[in-house]
Design a protein around this motif. Structure first.
Motif, PDB file in Angstrom:
ATOM      1  N   PHE A  11       0.811  -1.217   0.000  1.00 43.08           N
ATOM      2  CA  PHE A  11       0.000   0.000   0.000  1.00 43.08           C
ATOM      3  C   PHE A  11       0.851   1.277   0.000  1.00 43.08           C
ATOM      4  O   PHE A  11       0.572   2.207  -0.754  1.00 43.08           O
ATOM      5  CB  PHE A  11      -0.945   0.002   1.204  1.00 43.08           C
ATOM      6  CG  PHE A  11      -2.250  -0.705   0.950  1.00 43.08           C
ATOM      7  CD1 PHE A  11      -2.353  -1.707  -0.014  1.00 43.08           C
ATOM      8  CD2 PHE A  11      -3.385  -0.385   1.668  1.00 43.08           C
ATOM      9  CE1 PHE A  11      -3.549  -2.369  -0.249  1.00 43.08           C
ATOM     10  CE2 PHE A  11      -4.593  -1.034   1.446  1.00 43.08           C
ATOM     11  CZ  PHE A  11      -4.673  -2.023   0.484  1.00 43.08           C
ATOM     12  N   PRO A  12       1.903   1.382   0.837  1.00 38.94           N
ATOM     13  CA  PRO A  12       2.677   2.632   0.844  1.00 38.94           C
ATOM     14  C   PRO A  12       3.416   2.894  -0.464  1.00 38.94           C
ATOM     15  O   PRO A  12       3.876   4.005  -0.705  1.00 38.94           O
ATOM     16  CB  PRO A  12       3.670   2.424   1.995  1.00 38.94           C
ATOM     17  CG  PRO A  12       3.070   1.359   2.841  1.00 38.94           C
ATOM     18  CD  PRO A  12       2.357   0.459   1.896  1.00 38.94           C
ATOM     19  N   ASP A  13       3.526   1.880  -1.319  1.00 36.85           N
ATOM     20  CA  ASP A  13       4.251   2.005  -2.578  1.00 36.85           C
ATOM     21  C   ASP A  13       3.323   2.396  -3.735  1.00 36.85           C
ATOM     22  O   ASP A  13       3.746   2.431  -4.886  1.00 36.85           O
ATOM     23  CB  ASP A  13       4.951   0.666  -2.883  1.00 36.85           C
ATOM     24  CG  ASP A  13       5.967   0.789  -4.014  1.00 36.85           C
ATOM     25  OD1 ASP A  13       6.728   1.775  -4.015  1.00 36.85           O
ATOM     26  OD2 ASP A  13       5.981  -0.096  -4.891  1.00 36.85           O
ATOM     27  N   ARG A  14       2.074   2.689  -3.440  1.00 37.61           N
ATOM     28  CA  ARG A  14       1.137   3.117  -4.475  1.00 37.61           C
ATOM     29  C   ARG A  14       1.714   4.322  -5.206  1.00 37.61           C
ATOM     30  O   ARG A  14       2.334   5.203  -4.603  1.00 37.61           O
ATOM     31  CB  ARG A  14      -0.212   3.495  -3.871  1.00 37.61           C
ATOM     32  CG  ARG A  14      -0.862   2.397  -3.063  1.00 37.61           C
ATOM     33  CD  ARG A  14      -2.184   2.883  -2.515  1.00 37.61           C
ATOM     34  NE  ARG A  14      -3.173   2.900  -3.582  1.00 37.61           N
ATOM     35  CZ  ARG A  14      -4.147   2.009  -3.695  1.00 37.61           C
ATOM     36  NH1 ARG A  14      -4.281   1.048  -2.798  1.00 37.61           N
ATOM     37  NH2 ARG A  14      -4.997   2.051  -4.691  1.00 37.61           N
ATOM     38  N   ARG A  15       1.472   4.411  -6.501  1.00 37.45           N
ATOM     39  CA  ARG A  15       2.091   5.491  -7.288  1.00 37.45           C
ATOM     40  C   ARG A  15       1.564   6.871  -6.907  1.00 37.45           C
ATOM     41  O   ARG A  15       2.316   7.839  -6.854  1.00 37.45           O
ATOM     42  CB  ARG A  15       1.911   5.208  -8.786  1.00 37.45           C
ATOM     43  CG  ARG A  15       2.822   4.082  -9.263  1.00 37.45           C
ATOM     44  CD  ARG A  15       2.693   3.809 -10.748  1.00 37.45           C
ATOM     45  NE  ARG A  15       1.548   2.956 -11.057  1.00 37.45           N
ATOM     46  CZ  ARG A  15       0.493   3.326 -11.758  1.00 37.45           C
ATOM     47  NH1 ARG A  15       0.416   4.557 -12.241  1.00 37.45           N
ATOM     48  NH2 ARG A  15      -0.487   2.473 -12.005  1.00 37.45           N
ATOM     49  N   ASP A  16       0.264   6.988  -6.637  1.00 33.59           N
ATOM     50  CA  ASP A  16      -0.281   8.283  -6.237  1.00 33.59           C
ATOM     51  C   ASP A  16       0.310   8.729  -4.905  1.00 33.59           C
ATOM     52  O   ASP A  16       0.592   9.914  -4.702  1.00 33.59           O
ATOM     53  CB  ASP A  16      -1.808   8.201  -6.133  1.00 33.59           C
ATOM     54  CG  ASP A  16      -2.473   9.569  -6.058  1.00 33.59           C
ATOM     55  OD1 ASP A  16      -2.294  10.362  -7.005  1.00 33.59           O
ATOM     56  OD2 ASP A  16      -3.177   9.842  -5.069  1.00 33.59           O
ATOM     57  N   TRP A  17       0.512   7.777  -4.001  1.00 26.54           N
ATOM     58  CA  TRP A  17       1.042   8.101  -2.680  1.00 26.54           C
ATOM     59  C   TRP A  17       2.511   8.510  -2.747  1.00 26.54           C
ATOM     60  O   TRP A  17       2.962   9.326  -1.936  1.00 26.54           O
ATOM     61  CB  TRP A  17       0.893   6.901  -1.740  1.00 26.54           C
ATOM     62  CG  TRP A  17      -0.530   6.522  -1.443  1.00 26.54           C
ATOM     63  CD1 TRP A  17      -1.647   6.885  -2.134  1.00 26.54           C
ATOM     64  CD2 TRP A  17      -0.978   5.689  -0.384  1.00 26.54           C
ATOM     65  NE1 TRP A  17      -2.763   6.326  -1.577  1.00 26.54           N
ATOM     66  CE2 TRP A  17      -2.386   5.576  -0.499  1.00 26.54           C
ATOM     67  CE3 TRP A  17      -0.325   5.008   0.650  1.00 26.54           C
ATOM     68  CZ2 TRP A  17      -3.152   4.823   0.391  1.00 26.54           C
ATOM     69  CZ3 TRP A  17      -1.091   4.247   1.529  1.00 26.54           C
ATOM     70  CH2 TRP A  17      -2.486   4.164   1.401  1.00 26.54           C
ATOM     71  N   THR A  18       3.253   7.939  -3.675  1.00 23.56           N
ATOM     72  CA  THR A  18       4.675   8.275  -3.766  1.00 23.56           C
ATOM     73  C   THR A  18       4.903   9.569  -4.549  1.00 23.56           C
ATOM     74  O   THR A  18       5.787  10.354  -4.218  1.00 23.56           O
ATOM     75  CB  THR A  18       5.454   7.119  -4.415  1.00 23.56           C
ATOM     76  OG1 THR A  18       4.878   6.796  -5.682  1.00 23.56           O
ATOM     77  CG2 THR A  18       5.413   5.887  -3.535  1.00 23.56           C
ATOM     78  N   ILE A  19       4.095   9.792  -5.596  1.00 23.65           N
ATOM     79  CA  ILE A  19       4.227  11.040  -6.368  1.00 23.65           C
ATOM     80  C   ILE A  19       3.935  12.241  -5.487  1.00 23.65           C
ATOM     81  O   ILE A  19       4.619  13.273  -5.552  1.00 23.65           O
ATOM     82  CB  ILE A  19       3.279  11.024  -7.579  1.00 23.65           C
ATOM     83  CG1 ILE A  19       3.737   9.979  -8.604  1.00 23.65           C
ATOM     84  CG2 ILE A  19       3.216  12.401  -8.244  1.00 23.65           C
ATOM     85  CD1 ILE A  19       2.726   9.724  -9.714  1.00 23.65           C
TER      86      ILE A  19
END
Length: 403
Positions: free
Chosen positions: A117-125
């Motif tokens: 979950f923490p590696d989701r693209r929206d969360w990292t961008i």
């Protein structure tokens, strides 16, 4: 005049009494919640009567139980649509290994894999915004989810709990004078997103969830209610794949989840089935959402009469035009989100009417039911949630008068 009916995606704000009763329930040795006490059952029964009566008072055409049978022990909870099933399935344990720990998973061409979950693209961008408590970006609390440590199955407790949901909503519908209603249920694809510590094969784990969910669907349908299968995984999985896959690979990956839904629904009449698609209910940028045009044809492969999907929030509202080009089968009905869970602004009834009229012009007013993007319970303040539903009903009346 053609009347446009109204409904909602499922979750409605819980009463303070029900939240307190949920929070007070004991937790078993496995970290899951045991069967409810008689005292809790009575609190839940009365809460369902009240929430169905309020839907009648507002004018909602097709109600449900607010998902009150899905445990929510706090006023803010984005995940009860999913986590409720954990108490109904054997073979799950809390082990400390969950979606928020472990190394990120990477996909490759032809090999689509969900990452953490923490590696989701929206969360990292938008990491800075997600980590700033004052940004307004929220993902809800991050509970510890169970892991499948053995063969999974729909448990006796699950059968008791779904029977309780059916009994409660049937009584409440009758008391309020409704002839139809629905209950929400998890999709196999969404269930299979928990950590697998037993099967060791993604497809085998998905197949197991087909068998797990079938009894719940059949119990709801046998009672004469409509089954709403909640499946954010169809769209939301896209954001949880790193790096971004090709659309073709993603659709191949997703078609297995569509097939899983159809297999689990095999014993349920199509006219008693609704399917809900969304891109995840967290309040964030959603810049990495897959476009609806890629998913809409796949959506129509699901053996349901009613298709519920997000269409009101600012990331997806423009995509109503998909239905100008994609032929909707004559026996199908669109249930688009017309008011959103993602903003505290209450949509004006005239805007509601305009949104409904767009869909009515595209597929015919008799094949449109106005709804919400996602469940409102646990995501926005109760006072605002009920105001949105009132605006939905008022706007539907305006659109109906013009159509």
């Amino acid at each position: 005049m053609t009347e446009i009916l109204t409904t909602h995606a499922g979750s409605l704000p819980r009463s303070a009494e029900l939240i307190a009763a949920n929070a007070a329930r004991p937790v078993g040795e496995d970290g899951l919640t045991p069967a409810p006490t008689d005292e809790f059952r009575e609190v839940l029964r009365q809460a369902v009567v009240d929430v169905v009566a309020r839907q009648r008072e507002i004018g909602i055409s097709i109600p449900n139980d607010g998902e009150y049978g899905h445990l929510m022990g706090s006023a803010v909870n984005y995940g009860s649509w999913w986590s409720y099933i954990f108490d109904r399935v054997s073979g799950l344990e809390l082990t400390g290994d969950d979606h928020f720990s472990g190394e990120p998973v990477r996909s490759g061409p032809g090999d689509v894999r969900l990452t953490t979950f923490p590696d989701r693209r929206d969360w990292t961008i938008f990491a800075e915004a997600y980590q700033d408590p004052n940004s307004g970006v929220t993902v809800g609390s991050q509970p510890t989810f169970p892991v499948a440590t053995g063969e999974i199955a729909y448990s006796d407790t699950g059968r008791e709990l779904v029977a309780q949901d059916v009994t409660n909503v049937q009584a409440a519908l009758g008391s309020a004078g409704y002839e139809q209603g629905f209950l929400n249920s998890l999709s196999p694809g969404s269930g299979s997103r928990i950590v697998d510590g037993h099967y060791g094969d993604v497809d085998a784990f998905l197949d197991a969830w087909v068998e797990v969910m079938r009894p719940e669907y059949e119990a709801i349908a046998a009672a004469g209610l409509t089954v709403q299968v909640d499946d954010p995984s169809i769209a939301e999985n896209w954001d949880q794949i790193n790096p971004e896959p090709s659309v073709e690979d993603y659709l191949a990956f997703t078609r297995k989840r569509v097939d899983a839904v159809n297999r689990a629904l095999a014993g349920v009449p199509t006219e008693q089935t609704r399917f809900h698609l969304c891109w995840g209910s967290w309040h964030g940028p959603h810049t990495t959402d897959i476009e609806f045009r890629h998913l809409a044809p796949l959506l129509l492969e699901i053996d349901a009469k009613y298709y519920s999907f997000e269409a009101a929030n600012v990331r997806h509202e423009h995509e109503w035009t998909v239905w100008e080009d994609l032929a909707l089968p004559e026996d199908k009905v669109l249930v688009p989100g017309i008011v959103s869970h993602a903003t505290n602004v209450v949509e004006h009834p005239e805007l509601v009417a305009q949104r409904l009229e767009r869909f009515a012009r595209a597929v015919g007013p008799e094949r449109v039911i106005g709804s919400t993007d996602c469940g409102l319970g646990g995501r926005i303040h109760p006072q605002i949630a009920w105001a949105k539903l009132s605006s939905l009903v008022e706007g539907a009346a305006i659109a109906s008068s013009r159509l």
